[in-house]
Design a protein around this motif. Structure first.
Motif, PDB file in Angstrom:
ATOM      1  N   LEU A  78      10.369 -22.844   6.612  1.00  0.00           N
ATOM      2  CA  LEU A  78       9.656 -22.230   5.493  1.00  0.00           C
ATOM      3  C   LEU A  78       8.143 -22.384   5.572  1.00  0.00           C
ATOM      4  N   PHE A  79       7.665 -23.572   5.921  1.00  0.00           N
ATOM      5  CA  PHE A  79       6.245 -23.872   5.761  1.00  0.00           C
ATOM      6  C   PHE A  79       5.462 -24.048   7.063  1.00  0.00           C
ATOM      7  N   THR A  80       6.065 -24.622   8.086  1.00  0.00           N
ATOM      8  CA  THR A  80       5.307 -24.922   9.302  1.00  0.00           C
ATOM      9  C   THR A  80       5.240 -23.719  10.231  1.00  0.00           C
ATOM     10  N   PHE A  81       6.386 -23.193  10.587  1.00  0.00           N
ATOM     11  CA  PHE A  81       6.446 -22.113  11.570  1.00  0.00           C
ATOM     12  C   PHE A  81       6.652 -20.750  10.925  1.00  0.00           C
ATOM     13  N   ASP A  82       6.929 -20.720   9.629  1.00  0.00           N
ATOM     14  CA  ASP A  82       7.102 -19.481   8.865  1.00  0.00           C
ATOM     15  C   ASP A  82       8.057 -18.520   9.565  1.00  0.00           C
ATOM     16  N   LYS A  83       9.224 -19.031   9.897  1.00  0.00           N
ATOM     17  CA  LYS A  83      10.258 -18.235  10.566  1.00  0.00           C
ATOM     18  C   LYS A  83      11.502 -18.217   9.688  1.00  0.00           C
ATOM     19  N   ARG A  84      11.930 -17.023   9.327  1.00  0.00           N
ATOM     20  CA  ARG A  84      13.116 -16.893   8.483  1.00  0.00           C
ATOM     21  C   ARG A  84      14.183 -16.011   9.138  1.00  0.00           C
ATOM     22  N   ASP A  85      13.932 -15.619  10.372  1.00  0.00           N
ATOM     23  CA  ASP A  85      14.903 -14.810  11.099  1.00  0.00           C
ATOM     24  C   ASP A  85      15.760 -15.717  11.975  1.00  0.00           C
ATOM     25  N   ARG A  86      16.924 -15.249  12.342  1.00  0.00           N
ATOM     26  CA  ARG A  86      17.831 -15.963  13.243  1.00  0.00           C
ATOM     27  C   ARG A  86      17.993 -17.435  12.863  1.00  0.00           C
ATOM     28  N   LEU A  87      18.179 -17.697  11.572  1.00  0.00           N
ATOM     29  CA  LEU A  87      18.197 -19.077  11.086  1.00  0.00           C
ATOM     30  C   LEU A  87      19.321 -19.915  11.688  1.00  0.00           C
ATOM     31  N   LEU A  88      20.485 -19.334  11.870  1.00  0.00           N
ATOM     32  CA  LEU A  88      21.582 -20.108  12.438  1.00  0.00           C
ATOM     33  C   LEU A  88      21.263 -20.525  13.879  1.00  0.00           C
ATOM     34  N   ILE A  89      20.754 -19.601  14.678  1.00  0.00           N
ATOM     35  CA  ILE A  89      20.379 -19.914  16.058  1.00  0.00           C
ATOM     36  C   ILE A  89      19.261 -20.954  16.071  1.00  0.00           C
ATOM     37  N   ARG A  90      18.276 -20.764  15.216  1.00  0.00           N
ATOM     38  CA  ARG A  90      17.164 -21.715  15.147  1.00  0.00           C
ATOM     39  C   ARG A  90      17.657 -23.099  14.717  1.00  0.00           C
ATOM     40  N   PHE A  91      18.571 -23.141  13.736  1.00  0.00           N
ATOM     41  CA  PHE A  91      19.091 -24.433  13.290  1.00  0.00           C
ATOM     42  C   PHE A  91      19.853 -25.131  14.410  1.00  0.00           C
ATOM     43  N   VAL A  92      20.673 -24.391  15.138  1.00  0.00           N
ATOM     44  CA  VAL A  92      21.420 -24.993  16.256  1.00  0.00           C
ATOM     45  C   VAL A  92      20.440 -25.548  17.291  1.00  0.00           C
ATOM     46  N   ARG A  93      19.419 -24.788  17.625  1.00  0.00           N
ATOM     47  CA  ARG A  93      18.412 -25.279  18.578  1.00  0.00           C
ATOM     48  C   ARG A  93      17.691 -26.508  18.023  1.00  0.00           C
ATOM     49  N   PHE A  94      17.297 -26.425  16.763  1.00  0.00           N
ATOM     50  CA  PHE A  94      16.590 -27.533  16.114  1.00  0.00           C
ATOM     51  C   PHE A  94      17.465 -28.777  16.106  1.00  0.00           C
ATOM     52  N   TYR A  95      18.756 -28.589  15.835  1.00  0.00           N
ATOM     53  CA  TYR A  95      19.672 -29.724  15.808  1.00  0.00           C
ATOM     54  C   TYR A  95      19.863 -30.312  17.207  1.00  0.00           C
ATOM     55  N   ILE A  96      19.927 -29.452  18.216  1.00  0.00           N
ATOM     56  CA  ILE A  96      20.023 -29.936  19.596  1.00  0.00           C
ATOM     57  C   ILE A  96      18.788 -30.775  19.935  1.00  0.00           C
ATOM     58  N   VAL A  97      17.631 -30.288  19.540  1.00  0.00           N
ATOM     59  CA  VAL A  97      16.406 -31.068  19.735  1.00  0.00           C
ATOM     60  C   VAL A  97      16.516 -32.385  18.962  1.00  0.00           C
ATOM     61  N   GLY A  98      17.067 -32.315  17.758  1.00  0.00           N
ATOM     62  CA  GLY A  98      17.260 -33.529  16.968  1.00  0.00           C
ATOM     63  C   GLY A  98      18.184 -34.522  17.647  1.00  0.00           C
ATOM     64  N   LEU A  99      19.166 -34.011  18.366  1.00  0.00           N
ATOM     65  CA  LEU A  99      20.078 -34.895  19.101  1.00  0.00           C
ATOM     66  C   LEU A  99      19.345 -35.676  20.181  1.00  0.00           C
ATOM     67  N   THR A 100      18.265 -35.095  20.699  1.00  0.00           N
ATOM     68  CA  THR A 100      17.467 -35.857  21.662  1.00  0.00           C
ATOM     69  C   THR A 100      16.896 -37.103  20.996  1.00  0.00           C
ATOM     70  N   GLY A 101      16.556 -36.985  19.713  1.00  0.00           N
ATOM     71  CA  GLY A 101      16.063 -38.144  18.970  1.00  0.00           C
ATOM     72  C   GLY A 101      17.142 -39.193  18.783  1.00  0.00           C
ATOM     73  N   ILE A 102      18.350 -38.742  18.492  1.00  0.00           N
ATOM     74  CA  ILE A 102      19.475 -39.685  18.357  1.00  0.00           C
ATOM     75  C   ILE A 102      19.714 -40.373  19.697  1.00  0.00           C
ATOM     76  N   ALA A 103      19.704 -39.609  20.786  1.00  0.00           N
ATOM     77  CA  ALA A 103      19.947 -40.180  22.113  1.00  0.00           C
ATOM     78  C   ALA A 103      18.843 -41.170  22.498  1.00  0.00           C
ATOM     79  N   LEU A 104      17.605 -40.786  22.242  1.00  0.00           N
ATOM     80  CA  LEU A 104      16.494 -41.669  22.567  1.00  0.00           C
ATOM     81  C   LEU A 104      16.566 -42.958  21.756  1.00  0.00           C
ATOM     82  N   THR A 105      16.857 -42.841  20.474  1.00  0.00           N
ATOM     83  CA  THR A 105      16.978 -44.025  19.634  1.00  0.00           C
ATOM     84  C   THR A 105      18.175 -44.871  20.058  1.00  0.00           C
ATOM     85  N   TYR A 106      19.257 -44.230  20.457  1.00  0.00           N
ATOM     86  CA  TYR A 106      20.422 -44.962  20.962  1.00  0.00           C
ATOM     87  C   TYR A 106      20.028 -45.845  22.146  1.00  0.00           C
TER      88      TYR A 106
END
Length: 133
Positions: free
Chosen positions: A66-94
């Motif tokens: 909503l606020f940083t990248f101002d992208k409202r298209d392809r939200l499901l694809i973007r969320f999956v990508r964002f979550y995959i990136v988030g998993l890198t944080g879980i892996a790194l913290t692990y």
């Protein structure tokens, strides 16, 4: 620097500031939930981390879309990508938990808090180039 570079640099800076503010809200949520689950409820630090990080990822995706990248298209694809990136944080913290907490006996609370700046930097670069490109 040319005249056309100045607007791009200003936009980049605004985007970075917004990302940092959104990231701050996600960090607060992530760390708060982790501390609650680990310290108050006595959950395993890995499980507490997975849950708290997932909540932070979801919070940050919504606010960044909503606020940083101002992208409202392809939200499901973007969320999956964002979550995959988030998993890198879980892996790194692990890995950091395994090395510093399990291996060296460091307090998991300090390991979690110390991991956040590194995770934030890695995820910003990946999200900017892939999730919100």
């Amino acid at each position: 620097m040319t005249a056309t570079d100045a607007p791009a640099k200003g936009q980049d800076l605004r985007q970075l500031i917004r990302y940092a503010l959104v990231g701050g809200s996600g960090v607060a949520l992530d760390l708060g939930v982790f501390l609650l689950l680990y310290n108050v409820l006595g959950w395993n630090e890995q499980l507490a981390n997975a849950i708290s990080t997932s909540l932070g990822i979801t919070n940050n995706f919504i606010l960044n879309a909503l606020f940083t990248f101002d992208k409202r298209d392809r939200l499901l694809i973007r969320f999956v990508r964002f979550y995959i990136v988030g998993l890198t944080g879980i892996a790194l913290t692990y890995v950091l938990f395994r090395v510093f907490s399990d291996g060296l006996g460091a307090d998991p609370n300090l390991v979690k808090a110390g991991s956040l700046p590194l995770v934030l930097a890695v995820q910003f670069l990946l999200n900017r180039k892939w999730s919100f490109a």
